[in-house]
Enzyme design. Structure first.
Site, PDB file in Angstrom:
ATOM      1  N   CYS A  67       0.848  -1.202   0.000  1.00  7.74           N
ATOM      2  CA  CYS A  67       0.000   0.000   0.000  1.00  7.74           C
ATOM      3  C   CYS A  67       0.880   1.247   0.000  1.00  7.74           C
ATOM      4  O   CYS A  67       1.769   1.381   0.842  1.00  7.74           O
ATOM      5  CB  CYS A  67      -0.884   0.010   1.245  1.00  7.74           C
ATOM      6  SG  CYS A  67      -1.784   1.551   1.452  1.00  7.74           S
ATOM      7  N   CYS A 106      -2.370   0.493   9.216  1.00  7.70           N
ATOM      8  CA  CYS A 106      -1.580  -0.742   9.252  1.00  7.70           C
ATOM      9  C   CYS A 106      -0.250  -0.478   9.954  1.00  7.70           C
ATOM     10  O   CYS A 106       0.309   0.610   9.862  1.00  7.70           O
ATOM     11  CB  CYS A 106      -1.295  -1.238   7.832  1.00  7.70           C
ATOM     12  SG  CYS A 106      -2.756  -1.859   6.987  1.00  7.70           S
ATOM     13  N   GLN A 148     -16.944 -10.835  13.820  1.00 11.96           N
ATOM     14  CA  GLN A 148     -15.530 -10.783  13.466  1.00 11.96           C
ATOM     15  C   GLN A 148     -15.331 -10.086  12.123  1.00 11.96           C
ATOM     16  O   GLN A 148     -16.124 -10.252  11.204  1.00 11.96           O
ATOM     17  CB  GLN A 148     -14.960 -12.203  13.407  1.00 11.96           C
ATOM     18  CG  GLN A 148     -14.854 -12.858  14.769  1.00 11.96           C
ATOM     19  CD  GLN A 148     -13.800 -12.204  15.655  1.00 11.96           C
ATOM     20  OE1 GLN A 148     -12.930 -11.479  15.173  1.00 11.96           O
ATOM     21  NE2 GLN A 148     -13.898 -12.448  16.947  1.00 11.96           N
ATOM     22  N   TYR A 193     -19.999 -13.330  27.222  1.00 13.72           N
ATOM     23  CA  TYR A 193     -19.730 -12.294  26.218  1.00 13.72           C
ATOM     24  C   TYR A 193     -20.074 -12.910  24.853  1.00 13.72           C
ATOM     25  O   TYR A 193     -19.269 -12.902  23.919  1.00 13.72           O
ATOM     26  CB  TYR A 193     -18.268 -11.834  26.254  1.00 13.72           C
ATOM     27  CG  TYR A 193     -17.764 -11.437  27.630  1.00 13.72           C
ATOM     28  CD1 TYR A 193     -17.913 -10.131  28.096  1.00 13.72           C
ATOM     29  CD2 TYR A 193     -17.144 -12.366  28.466  1.00 13.72           C
ATOM     30  CE1 TYR A 193     -17.453  -9.768  29.363  1.00 13.72           C
ATOM     31  CE2 TYR A 193     -16.691 -12.017  29.718  1.00 13.72           C
ATOM     32  CZ  TYR A 193     -16.839 -10.720  30.164  1.00 13.72           C
ATOM     33  OH  TYR A 193     -16.374 -10.366  31.408  1.00 13.72           O
ATOM     34  N   GLU A 231     -24.852 -11.873  27.390  1.00 14.85           N
ATOM     35  CA  GLU A 231     -24.422 -10.767  26.533  1.00 14.85           C
ATOM     36  C   GLU A 231     -25.068  -9.475  27.060  1.00 14.85           C
ATOM     37  O   GLU A 231     -26.234  -9.488  27.466  1.00 14.85           O
ATOM     38  CB  GLU A 231     -24.843 -11.058  25.079  1.00 14.85           C
ATOM     39  CG  GLU A 231     -24.779  -9.896  24.123  1.00 14.85           C
ATOM     40  CD  GLU A 231     -23.388  -9.290  23.941  1.00 14.85           C
ATOM     41  OE1 GLU A 231     -22.408 -10.038  23.831  1.00 14.85           O
ATOM     42  OE2 GLU A 231     -23.287  -8.045  23.916  1.00 14.85           O
ATOM     43  N   ASP A 269     -15.154 -14.789  26.110  1.00 12.82           N
ATOM     44  CA  ASP A 269     -14.689 -13.997  24.952  1.00 12.82           C
ATOM     45  C   ASP A 269     -14.910 -12.511  25.230  1.00 12.82           C
ATOM     46  O   ASP A 269     -15.733 -11.858  24.572  1.00 12.82           O
ATOM     47  CB  ASP A 269     -15.461 -14.453  23.703  1.00 12.82           C
ATOM     48  CG  ASP A 269     -14.963 -13.780  22.436  1.00 12.82           C
ATOM     49  OD1 ASP A 269     -13.900 -13.136  22.463  1.00 12.82           O
ATOM     50  OD2 ASP A 269     -15.660 -13.886  21.402  1.00 12.82           O
ATOM     51  N   CYS A 300      -8.509 -10.933  22.333  1.00 15.59           N
ATOM     52  CA  CYS A 300      -7.973 -10.092  21.256  1.00 15.59           C
ATOM     53  C   CYS A 300      -6.898  -9.151  21.780  1.00 15.59           C
ATOM     54  O   CYS A 300      -6.284  -8.435  20.989  1.00 15.59           O
ATOM     55  CB  CYS A 300      -9.084  -9.320  20.563  1.00 15.59           C
ATOM     56  SG  CYS A 300      -9.998  -8.247  21.661  1.00 15.59           S
TER      57      CYS A 300
HETATM   58  C1  LIG Z   1     -15.235  -9.903  21.523  1.00 16.32           C
HETATM   59  S1  LIG Z   1     -16.984  -9.766  21.411  1.00 16.32           S
HETATM   60  C2  LIG Z   1     -17.412 -11.470  21.274  1.00 16.32           C
HETATM   61  C3  LIG Z   1     -18.777 -11.781  20.756  1.00 16.32           C
HETATM   62  C4  LIG Z   1     -19.030 -13.249  20.392  1.00 16.32           C
HETATM   63  N1  LIG Z   1     -18.467 -14.175  21.363  1.00 16.32           N
HETATM   64  C5  LIG Z   1     -18.517 -13.561  19.004  1.00 16.32           C
HETATM   65  O1  LIG Z   1     -17.481 -14.219  18.879  1.00 16.32           O
HETATM   66  O2  LIG Z   1     -19.148 -13.136  18.014  1.00 16.32           O
HETATM   67  C6  LIG Z   1     -17.393  -9.327  23.033  1.00 16.32           C
HETATM   68  C7  LIG Z   1     -18.869  -9.225  23.310  1.00 16.32           C
HETATM   69  O3  LIG Z   1     -19.026  -8.922  24.692  1.00 16.32           O
HETATM   70  C8  LIG Z   1     -20.074  -7.984  24.852  1.00 16.32           C
HETATM   71  N2  LIG Z   1     -19.786  -7.338  26.142  1.00 16.32           N
HETATM   72  C9  LIG Z   1     -18.914  -6.351  26.426  1.00 16.32           C
HETATM   73  N3  LIG Z   1     -18.854  -6.135  27.755  1.00 16.32           N
HETATM   74  C10 LIG Z   1     -19.707  -7.025  28.329  1.00 16.32           C
HETATM   75  C11 LIG Z   1     -20.052  -7.328  29.665  1.00 16.32           C
HETATM   76  N4  LIG Z   1     -19.531  -6.648  30.678  1.00 16.32           N
HETATM   77  N5  LIG Z   1     -20.932  -8.328  29.890  1.00 16.32           N
HETATM   78  C12 LIG Z   1     -21.486  -9.009  28.860  1.00 16.32           C
HETATM   79  N6  LIG Z   1     -21.190  -8.771  27.560  1.00 16.32           N
HETATM   80  C13 LIG Z   1     -20.305  -7.792  27.298  1.00 16.32           C
HETATM   81  C14 LIG Z   1     -20.010  -7.128  23.628  1.00 16.32           C
HETATM   82  O4  LIG Z   1     -21.256  -6.513  23.377  1.00 16.32           O
HETATM   83  C15 LIG Z   1     -19.615  -8.150  22.566  1.00 16.32           C
HETATM   84  O5  LIG Z   1     -20.753  -8.723  21.980  1.00 16.32           O
END
Ligand SMILES: C[S@@+](CC[C@H](N)C(=O)[O-])C[C@H]1O[C@@H](n2cnc3c(N)ncnc32)[C@H](O)[C@@H]1O
Length: 413
Positions: free
Chosen positions: A79, A90, A243, A272, A296, A341, A368
């Site tokens: 790029c 990046c 994702q 999560y 969630e 997660d 992540c």
């Molecule tokens: C990294 S994403 C993972 C989502 C899912 N596991 C996936 O792989 O598609 C983290 C998720 O946690 C939710 N989240 C963030 N803080 C939270 C909390 N304190 N309690 C519950 N959910 C939460 C976000 O809305 C998001 O959907």
């Protein structure tokens, strides 16, 4: 006005240095007369001339502007905007593909040693190696945030700045996004285009608009995207969590199920849980005699999970913060397996302690942020739990970001 560092390195000053190891954040470390310099656009072992971009107490940031002695891992960035002073999107365009994986592996290891309390011997045993996803290093990003400034310039933001760098297209963006003209402030040119959704937000003089690949045109009202992952079709609000890399969701789902190996009749938690990517796979494995509880916090995630998992009677979707659900015993053991997660900040000690107390036989932790993951691994270790397996995935090629899936086992396992 920037203050001079102890040595007196000032902003915009140029200094010749030898680059040392990689560090979290997309840069390498160097030292000049004992002073720490975080250098972007560099590779370990290189001799470069670096220009100081920021001066802080105890360290400076700099860009490698001239490479005197290049690393064998250096490549020409595909790029034209990936260079010092230009686009900040990046971090690793100048790094060969295999060396990007080695870079991320080094960051994961370094964080687990420094913050996680693991030894190099343990990491060797875990055979930590970040793997590439199918599809190459370009054209993978299904969401891009374009910015427009007060002077009507459209593009991406400079590194650690709100300054807009005008660009024609982003090379790591999904082809459906690359084919669009770079945005106009009104977004008018997008309305007829395919595969876009706009989520506008304003920071100071800069308007940032997120474009999401996979939205059928024309867009009117809250847009939805369709995804295929983990052997299922998904329909989600375009702004809901999913994702970014097209191969990521299935890759992570496979890794989680592989590590946890859920059995028929088991009880599983998907914490999560978002739209239910992991809950779907867990439900299939635990079958009609098992149970899956998804927790969630975001309303649209909860709604998407309820809609997408409606055909799976074993799944219960709980709308709550994970901390609260555990502390107030909205979800309680017994539980056999857990998927954890959390967002970048990690799960945190109270959640880790509550999970250890709930007594599952295994936890798959999807992370992540290597630093937050390492801190939580340390908390688990303090409770007698151990990191028994770790996989790294390059879900974000060309950037510093890396995803990990760790298997945590209790003291008795
Ligand atoms: C990294 S994403 C993972 C989502 C899912 N596991 C996936 O792989 O598609 C983290 C998720 O946690 C939710 N989240 C963030 N803080 C939270 C909390 N304190 N309690 C519950 N959910 C939460 C976000 O809305 C998001 O959907």
């Amino acid at each position: 006005m920037t203050e001079p560092s102890e040595r007196g390195l000032a902003e915009a000053e140029r200094v010749e240095l030898t680059v040392d190891a990689v560090a979290p954040g997309g840069h390498c470390v160097a030292r000049v007369d004992g002073q720490v310099v975080f250098v972007r656009h560099a590779l370990p072992g290189e001799r470069v001339i670096a220009e100081v971009t920021e001066v802080h107490r105890g360290f400076v940031r700099a860009d490698a502007v001239t490479v005197l002695d290049p690393s064998p891992d250096r490549v020409e960035p595909p790029c034209p905007y990936a260079k010092p002073g230009a686009c900040g999107g990046c971090d690793l365009q100048h790094v060969a593909p295999d060396a990007q994986l080695a870079w991320k592996t080094a960051v994961v290891r370094e964080q687990l040693v420094r913050l996680g309390g693991l030894t190099d011997v343990e990491l060797d045993r875990l055979d930590v190696r970040v793997q590439a996803l199918p599809g190459g290093l370009l054209g993978w990003r299904s969401r891009v945030r374009y910015a427009v400034d007060a002077a009507d310039r459209a593009g991406l933001l400079k590194h650690r700045s709100h300054e807009v760098v005008p660009i024609d297209r982003c090379r790591i963006a999904h082809p459906a996004i690359q084919q669009l003209p770079v945005l106009t402030p009104t977004g008018a040119r997008w309305s007829a285009a395919e595969a876009v959704e706009t989520v506008a937000s304003t920071g100071g003089d800069v308007t940032v608009t997120e474009i999401r690949a996979g939205v059928p045109a024309p867009v009117s009202g809250p847009a939805e995207v369709r995804e295929v992952a983990a052997g299922r079709d998904w329909t989600l609000p375009a702004s809901a969590f999913w994702q970014v890399h097209p191969a990521a969701a299935s890759t992570l789902s496979t890794a989680v199920l592989d590590l946890l190996d859920p059995q028929p009749g088991e009880i599983a938690w998907d914490l999560y849980g978002g739209a239910g990517l992991f809950a779907a796979g867990l439900a299939e494995r635990v079958g009609a005699t098992g149970r899956v509880t998804l927790v969630e916090a975001a309303g649209q995630g909860v709604a998407a999970a309820r809609e997408n998992l409606a055909d799976l009677p074993a799944v219960e979707v709980v709308s709550a913060r994970v901390e609260t659900a555990l502390a107030r015993r909205r979800i309680t053991g017994p539980v056999d397996v857990v998927v954890l997660d959390p967002p970048r900040s990690g799960a945190g000690a109270p959640v880790v302690r509550a999970l250890a107390a709930a007594g599952p036989r295994a936890i798959a932790y999807v992370a992540c942020d290597p630093a937050a993951f390492a801190r939580d691994v340390r908390t688990f270790a303090g409770l007698g739990w151990r990191l028994a397996a770790l996989r790294g995935f390059d879900l974000f090629p060309m950037t510093q970001h890396v995803e990990q899936v760790g298997l945590l086992l209790p003291p008795t396992a």
